[in-house]
Design an enzyme around this catalytic site. Structure first.
Site, PDB file in Angstrom:
ATOM      1  CG  LEU A 171      44.087 -38.531-108.432  1.00 27.36           C
ATOM      2  CD1 LEU A 171      43.392 -37.617-109.435  1.00 27.36           C
ATOM      3  CD2 LEU A 171      43.158 -39.683-108.033  1.00 27.36           C
TER       4      LEU A 171
ATOM      5  CG  HIS B 279      28.398 -45.760 -95.171  1.00 20.06           C
ATOM      6  ND1 HIS B 279      28.038 -44.710 -95.993  1.00 20.06           N
ATOM      7  CD2 HIS B 279      27.673 -45.609 -94.035  1.00 20.06           C
ATOM      8  CE1 HIS B 279      27.142 -43.947 -95.372  1.00 20.06           C
ATOM      9  NE2 HIS B 279      26.897 -44.491 -94.188  1.00 20.06           N
TER      10      HIS B 279
ATOM     11  CG  ASP C 177      23.991 -38.058-101.354  1.00 21.37           C
ATOM     12  OD1 ASP C 177      23.918 -38.776-100.340  1.00 21.37           O
ATOM     13  OD2 ASP C 177      23.151 -37.180-101.618  1.00 21.37           O
TER      14      ASP C 177
END
Ligand code: FPP
Length: 238
Positions: free
Chosen positions: A133, A40, A23
């Site tokens: 991951l 973004h 955020d």
């Protein structure tokens, strides 16, 4: 399970599954008099850095909130911008395949553009055997929507109500088979879950910070993990 491990004194215990709400991109851009799209783009660079860093330090699962079921309410140009960032990320397989990162998407794919759905499936297939991951990207994701989806599956399968357990629900979430997040990070000075992994978050530790997501660095993640490691997690026991 992670929480059953004994904490070696002085050693850092890594969370097993970190979930991040990315955020603050818009505010980061505004502070610099830039368009939200620049926020973004910067947020996406941070996402790549943090995913690679998690992989490097041995985090097993990372889930990032890229687009919520509510984000369609944003101007179309901003939605298109986020989808284009995602397209670019998926086309560049260095981002995951060459990093030995296993990619998976969680959320409702139905309303997404066909080319994005194809890129998502290809990225998942290309990285299916990765042993590093496990990276979940939450896209058109909402926690309540996910639970509704699970309940519909249970009804369609005709499961006897007496046989329904918590596991019955967990097994029908997008994260079925994965450990619940034990650590949830939200930067940008907001102190909410915003419909993020609301079922899975039941026992998670939380870490909030004023840092805007594009400014979030591996050093900040280190600090968060150090905090996590210091906390005493008892799961209702003594
Ligand atoms: C929230 O910040 C951020 C989003 C809704 C989009 C997050 C998307 C990215 C970081 C790109 C992800 C890319 C990939 C490849 C996963 P905000 O816009 O709500 O910020 P604000 O609250 O400051 O306005």
């Amino acid at each position: 399970m992670f929480f059953k491990k004994k904490k070696p004194s002085g050693d850092i215990i890594l969370p097993e599954h970190i979930a991040i709400i990315m955020d603050g991109n818009g505010r980061w851009a505004k502070k610099r008099s830039l368009p939200r799209t620049a926020g973004h783009a910067a947020g996406s660079r941070t996402f790549k850095t943090i995913a690679r860093y998690c992989n490097k330090i041995g985090i097993k699962y990372l889930t990032v909130y890229a687009f919520s079921t509510e984000n369609w309410k944003r101007p179309k140009s901003e939605v298109d911008n986020i989808m284009n960032i995602l397209r670019d990320y998926l086309k560049d397989t260095d981002n995951f395949k060459d990093e030995n990162i296993k990619l998976e998407f969680i959320g409702d794919r139905a309303p997404l553009a066909d080319d994005i759905k194809e890129l998502m499936l290809k990225a998942e297939a290309d990285s299916a055997d990765a042993t590093g991951l496990h990276l979940n990207i939450a896209l058109n994701y909402g926690g309540r929507d996910e639970i509704v989806h699970a309940v519909k599956s249970i009804v369609k399968e005709g499961i006897d109500p007496e046989d329904i357990t918590e596991q019955t629900i967990s097994d029908r979430l997008y994260t079925a088979g994965q450990p619940d997040p034990d650590f949830i990070i939200r930067p940008s000075g907001e102190y909410r879950l915003s419909n993020y992994m609301i079922w899975q978050a039941a026992y998670a530790e939380y870490w909030f910070s004023d840092i805007l997501w594009p400014d979030f660095s591996p050093r900040d993640l280190d600090r968060a993990i150090e905090d996590f490691s210091r906390r005493n997690r008892r799961f209702g026991g003594v």
